[in-house]
Design a protein around this motif. Structure first.
Motif, mmCIF file in Angstrom:
data_model
loop_
_atom_site.group_PDB
_atom_site.id
_atom_site.type_symbol
_atom_site.label_atom_id
_atom_site.label_comp_id
_atom_site.label_asym_id
_atom_site.label_seq_id
_atom_site.Cartn_x
_atom_site.Cartn_y
_atom_site.Cartn_z
ATOM 1 N N GLY A 421 48.653 28.501 79.150
ATOM 2 C CA GLY A 421 49.643 27.990 80.093
ATOM 3 C C GLY A 421 50.591 26.961 79.532
ATOM 4 N N SER A 422 51.420 27.342 78.568
ATOM 5 C CA SER A 422 52.389 26.411 77.995
ATOM 6 C C SER A 422 53.490 26.099 79.011
ATOM 7 N N ASN A 423 54.289 25.106 78.689
ATOM 8 C CA ASN A 423 55.335 24.630 79.581
ATOM 9 C C ASN A 423 56.621 25.399 79.288
ATOM 10 N N GLU A 424 56.838 26.487 80.018
ATOM 11 C CA GLU A 424 58.018 27.316 79.788
ATOM 12 C C GLU A 424 59.321 26.569 80.043
ATOM 13 N N ARG A 425 59.288 25.648 80.968
ATOM 14 C CA ARG A 425 60.531 24.969 81.334
ATOM 15 C C ARG A 425 60.979 23.997 80.257
ATOM 16 N N ARG A 426 60.082 23.586 79.395
ATOM 17 C CA ARG A 426 60.447 22.732 78.267
ATOM 18 C C ARG A 426 60.385 23.488 76.945
ATOM 19 N N ASP A 427 59.332 24.257 76.740
ATOM 20 C CA ASP A 427 59.064 24.884 75.441
ATOM 21 C C ASP A 427 59.070 26.397 75.590
ATOM 22 N N ALA A 428 60.236 26.949 75.886
ATOM 23 C CA ALA A 428 60.320 28.387 76.138
ATOM 24 C C ALA A 428 59.893 29.210 74.929
ATOM 25 N N TRP A 429 60.021 28.652 73.737
ATOM 26 C CA TRP A 429 59.641 29.399 72.528
ATOM 27 C C TRP A 429 58.144 29.686 72.488
ATOM 28 N N MET A 430 57.320 28.837 73.132
ATOM 29 C CA MET A 430 55.879 29.080 73.168
ATOM 30 C C MET A 430 55.519 30.166 74.183
ATOM 31 N N ASP A 431 56.468 30.553 74.996
ATOM 32 C CA ASP A 431 56.291 31.616 75.980
ATOM 33 C C ASP A 431 56.920 32.904 75.450
ATOM 34 N N GLU A 432 58.243 32.937 75.363
ATOM 35 C CA GLU A 432 58.951 34.150 74.958
ATOM 36 C C GLU A 432 58.716 34.510 73.493
ATOM 37 N N GLY A 433 58.706 33.496 72.640
ATOM 38 C CA GLY A 433 58.534 33.777 71.220
ATOM 39 C C GLY A 433 57.152 34.304 70.882
ATOM 40 N N PHE A 434 56.121 33.679 71.461
ATOM 41 C CA PHE A 434 54.756 34.140 71.205
ATOM 42 C C PHE A 434 54.563 35.549 71.748
ATOM 43 N N ASN A 435 55.126 35.813 72.926
ATOM 44 C CA ASN A 435 54.983 37.138 73.511
ATOM 45 C C ASN A 435 55.729 38.189 72.691
ATOM 46 N N THR A 436 56.919 37.860 72.205
ATOM 47 C CA THR A 436 57.643 38.793 71.347
ATOM 48 C C THR A 436 56.865 39.074 70.070
ATOM 49 N N PHE A 437 56.197 38.060 69.556
ATOM 50 C CA PHE A 437 55.361 38.236 68.357
ATOM 51 C C PHE A 437 54.248 39.254 68.596
ATOM 52 N N VAL A 438 53.501 39.120 69.690
ATOM 53 C CA VAL A 438 52.416 40.082 69.920
ATOM 54 C C VAL A 438 52.970 41.460 70.256
ATOM 55 N N ASP A 439 54.203 41.525 70.796
ATOM 56 C CA ASP A 439 54.846 42.814 71.046
ATOM 57 C C ASP A 439 55.037 43.611 69.760
ATOM 58 N N THR A 498 64.977 31.644 70.876
ATOM 59 C CA THR A 498 63.735 31.465 71.622
ATOM 60 C C THR A 498 62.783 32.635 71.417
ATOM 61 N N TYR A 499 63.310 33.846 71.473
ATOM 62 C CA TYR A 499 62.484 35.031 71.290
ATOM 63 C C TYR A 499 62.323 35.374 69.804
ATOM 64 N N PHE A 500 63.466 35.714 69.180
ATOM 65 C CA PHE A 500 63.437 36.388 67.888
ATOM 66 C C PHE A 500 63.044 35.467 66.743
ATOM 67 N N LYS A 501 63.666 34.286 66.674
ATOM 68 C CA LYS A 501 63.338 33.412 65.548
ATOM 69 C C LYS A 501 61.885 32.951 65.622
ATOM 70 N N THR A 502 61.424 32.607 66.816
ATOM 71 C CA THR A 502 60.021 32.199 66.953
ATOM 72 C C THR A 502 59.087 33.319 66.530
ATOM 73 N N ALA A 503 59.333 34.531 67.041
ATOM 74 C CA ALA A 503 58.470 35.664 66.695
ATOM 75 C C ALA A 503 58.515 35.956 65.207
ATOM 76 N N PHE A 504 59.704 35.909 64.629
ATOM 77 C CA PHE A 504 59.834 36.165 63.192
ATOM 78 C C PHE A 504 59.078 35.105 62.391
ATOM 79 N N GLY A 505 59.125 33.865 62.864
ATOM 80 C CA GLY A 505 58.388 32.807 62.180
ATOM 81 C C GLY A 505 56.894 33.041 62.213
ATOM 82 N N LEU A 506 56.369 33.529 63.353
ATOM 83 C CA LEU A 506 54.940 33.812 63.434
ATOM 84 C C LEU A 506 54.564 35.006 62.563
ATOM 85 N N VAL A 507 55.461 35.983 62.456
ATOM 86 C CA VAL A 507 55.220 37.103 61.535
ATOM 87 C C VAL A 507 55.189 36.592 60.095
ATOM 88 N N LEU A 508 56.097 35.693 59.746
ATOM 89 C CA LEU A 508 56.066 35.089 58.402
ATOM 90 C C LEU A 508 54.739 34.381 58.168
#
Length: 659
Positions: A421-439, A498-508
């Motif tokens: 349960g991260s704070n989407e309203r402040r840290d959207a990258w922990m929501d959208e980015g992490f989800n894009t990564f597992v996608d 928020t989505y792509f760079k975060t997900a790409f970073g987790l893939v790295l």
């Protein structure tokens, strides 16, 4: 969150290769300064007894709780929702609370809402917002009295008659409210017309308690456009609608005998034991009065969901309804469902939605953490793509690969941020980015990868590999880093950063920096450790440092706190002392602030190739370095990052040919 568009690009592969003995040859460099790149990272939040240095909840960790009992009635003709709720609020904090803050987010539709002064795109339809009819407070002894309240934009402060005591103090709030349902989705509530009846998508529909946490106290950010930060609890809710409407909602339907026909109940039971999709209500039955247990009047649908942070529902007389079994780890099962209008039916559209949903949930459950709710629902409307516990609102016109991608992404949000349960309203990258990564990995697994590889970006659609698109994005001086206040990210950069760079970073991290054998178990432990809790960015950073055994300060700073660029070059290839029979000396340099492990591909005179790994630690004291590689024949060329998996800003200096 809603996804305007997606694109597919090349999947990243893990590169391995041993780094051989090195010796240094320092030269001056442009923007790269090792002392800046490798300086100690200042975590946004200090570790303490609440959140310890290993990134885990500490011995004094606490989290407040909100349980809801709600009754609501929908008048589809007047387009009005009227309801009342009882919130049982438990204060586990060490602080006595003299007020309770709530979110009343239908006020986003008023003309003077703070969010109306943003990009000007939403809303185009205004309402009178959320009408609070009454607020009462009931203390632990059962004494109930009226309370004062103050509404400020999309928040409401309830002034308590007496402070709520610290460490397990409990009270009940009784609130009555209503609002007009707008015909636009921006505030997560809407109605939309269809041939056989309007569809109502009902989210942000009841006053919800704000989070009180150890990081900020009451977290009362107004609703502008970014998503949610909510407490966990149990939801028991009843929705009264005209008898010809079907309701699908978060959690489990508790009274099927009251709202379904005997045939529909039988079909639902069949679906619970079927991997194939079972029709609960067919297209032909939508216009058949016999598909409802009574004609005229209203029916009340009773749902419950446990350990969730929200509950939403959809309602329409136009729904086709189908379902199938989800197979979960440990022999457990859940039910996948789809509800959609006749316009969305067909094997190339929503007719396969339940199977897409089933396969996605099964993958995420096996790979990361078991799906926790009894039902997973796709609902078709105009929301585009929006996630909630146990149900997603996806666009009714989506079809084919786009619909499959949308379903996977939105149900993937069950894990981020419904479970973690991260704070989407402040840290959207922990929501959208992490989800894009597992996608990314879900797409590789789905039906043997027929829709893979998957990457998201809107920054430069169709222009290069994911790494090349990221390199272009990092060059943009106006692009904000991922760790930017969510509502401060312009729409142009919301998806790419928020989505792509975060997900790409987790893939790295997984494929280039740490390796799957260490990253995967650490990431799974992170999910399990913070399930149904509220991790901060610092908690994630510390957890991954500790669990993977890596000091990743340089990466957290360069990738998430900043948009630092990466530029590594191969400058010189020469025979070692005594000639090629003694190997080669290859000089490489790092030119910009970001560092990453890299691979040199050596090609020899006989056509053979060899990969040599250059680790990040190479650059702790140097800007240029000569790598000695043992060998017995001439090297004809050297190329850095031969598979183009790193976001190198200048690939023109990545290759050298030996004449």
């Amino acid at each position: 969150m809603r996804i305007p568009s997606m694109r597919h690009a090349t999947a990243l592969a893990m590169l391995f290769g041993a780094a051989l003995p090195l010796h240094a040859a320092d030269t001056t460099s442009g923007a790269f300064n090792p002392l800046e790149t490798f300086a100690p990272f200042v975590y946004p939040h200090a570790s303490n007894a609440m959140r310890d240095a290993s990134g885990k909840p500490g011995p004094l960790f606490w989290q407040n709780r909100a349980d809801y009992t709600i009754q609501a009635s929908l008048d589809p003709v007047a387009r009005k929702l009227t309801g009342s709720e009882t919130i049982t609020y438990t204060n586990h904090s060490p602080d006595a609370l003299d007020v309770i803050w709530l979110q009343v987010e239908q006020n986003r539709y008023t003309k003077d809402a703070r969010g109306a002064f943003g990009d000007g795109k939403f809303p185009t339809e205004f309402t009178d917002g959320e009408h609070i009819r009454s607020v009462e407070v009931e203390d632990a002894s059962g004494h109930r009295q009226k309370a004062q309240w103050i509404v400020s934009d999309t928040r409401m402060q309830v002034i308590l008659p007496a402070p709520l005591k610290a460490r397990d103090g409990k009270l009940k709030l009784h609130i009555a409210w209503d609002y007009t349902v707008p015909g636009e989705f921006g505030g997560r509530t809407d109605w939309n017309a269809n041939k056989q009846g309007d569809i109502f998508e009902m989210a942000q529909w009841y006053p919800r308690v704000c989070v009180y946490d150890d990081l900020r106290g009451w977290d009362t950010q107004p609703f502008l456009n970014s998503e949610f930060y909510l407490e966990y609890g149990n939801f028991d809710y009843r929705i009264t609608v005209p008898s010809d409407m079907i309701v699908v909602g978060s959690g489990e339907l508790l009274n099927p005998q009251d709202v379904l026909t005997k045939t529909e109940i039988k079909r639902l039971d069949q679906a619970r034991h079927s991997d194939a999709t079972v029709m609960i209500r067919t297209a032909a039955e939508v216009t058949d009065p016999a598909s409802r247990p009574k004609q005229g009047g209203t029916l009340t649908w009773h749902f419950a969901i446990r350990n969730a942070r929200d509950a939403v529902f959809g309602a329409s007389r136009a729904y086709i309804w189908d379902a199938a079994r989800i197979n979960l780890p440990g022999g457990k099962t859940a039910l996948a469902m789809s509800a959609y209008p006749v316009e969305s039916a067909g094997d190339k559209a929503w007719g396969v939605a339940t199977q897409d949903l089933k396969k996605s949930v099964e993958f995420f459950s096996k790979t990361y953490f078991p799906y926790p709710y009894p039902v997973a629902i796709n609902e078709a409307g105009t929301a585009g793509g929006m996630e909630y516990p146990g149900i997603t609102f996806d666009h009714k016109k989506a079809a084919g690969p786009i619909l499959r991608m949308l379903i996977a992404h939105e149900i993937g949000h069950t894990w981020f941020p419904m479970i973690v349960g991260s704070n989407e309203r402040r840290d959207a990258w922990m929501d959208e980015g992490f989800n894009t990564f597992v996608d990314v990995y879900e797409a590789e697994a789905f039906d043997g990868g027929k829709y893979a590889p998957k990457r998201d970006s809107e920054y430069a659609p169709g222009k290069g590999t994911p790494a090349e698109q990221i390199a272009a994005l990092l060059k943009d001086p106006d692009a904000p880093p991922p760790m930017t206040y969510a509502d401060a990210v312009k729409e142009k950069y919301r998806h790419p950063i928020t989505y792509f760079k975060t997900a790409f970073g987790l893939v790295l991290l997984r494929e280039q920096i740490i390796g799957p054998e260490r990253f995967d178990p650490a990431f799974r432990r992170y999910i399990a450790t913070w399930a149904y809790k509220h991790p901060s960015p610092s908690d994630f950073f510390r957890f991954m440092d500790s669990e993977t055994g890596e000091d990743l300060n340089w990466f957290w700073r360069g990738w998430f706190e900043h948009n630092w660029q990466f530029d590594m070059s191969v400058d010189k290839v020469a025979p070692a002392a005594g000639g090629w029979k003694n190997g080669a000396d290859i000089t490489v340099s790092n030119h910009d602030k970001l560092v990453l492990p890299n691979t040199m591909e050596l090609t020899y005179a006989d056509g053979s190739k060899r990969d040599v790994r250059v680790p990040v630690e190479t650059w702790m004291q140097h800007t240029s370095y000569a790598v000695h590689v043992d060998g017995a024949q001439p090297v004809t060329s050297v190329e850095l990052d031969p598979k183009h998996e790193l976001p190198d800003e200048d690939r023109g200096n990545d290759t050298i040919t030996v004449k």
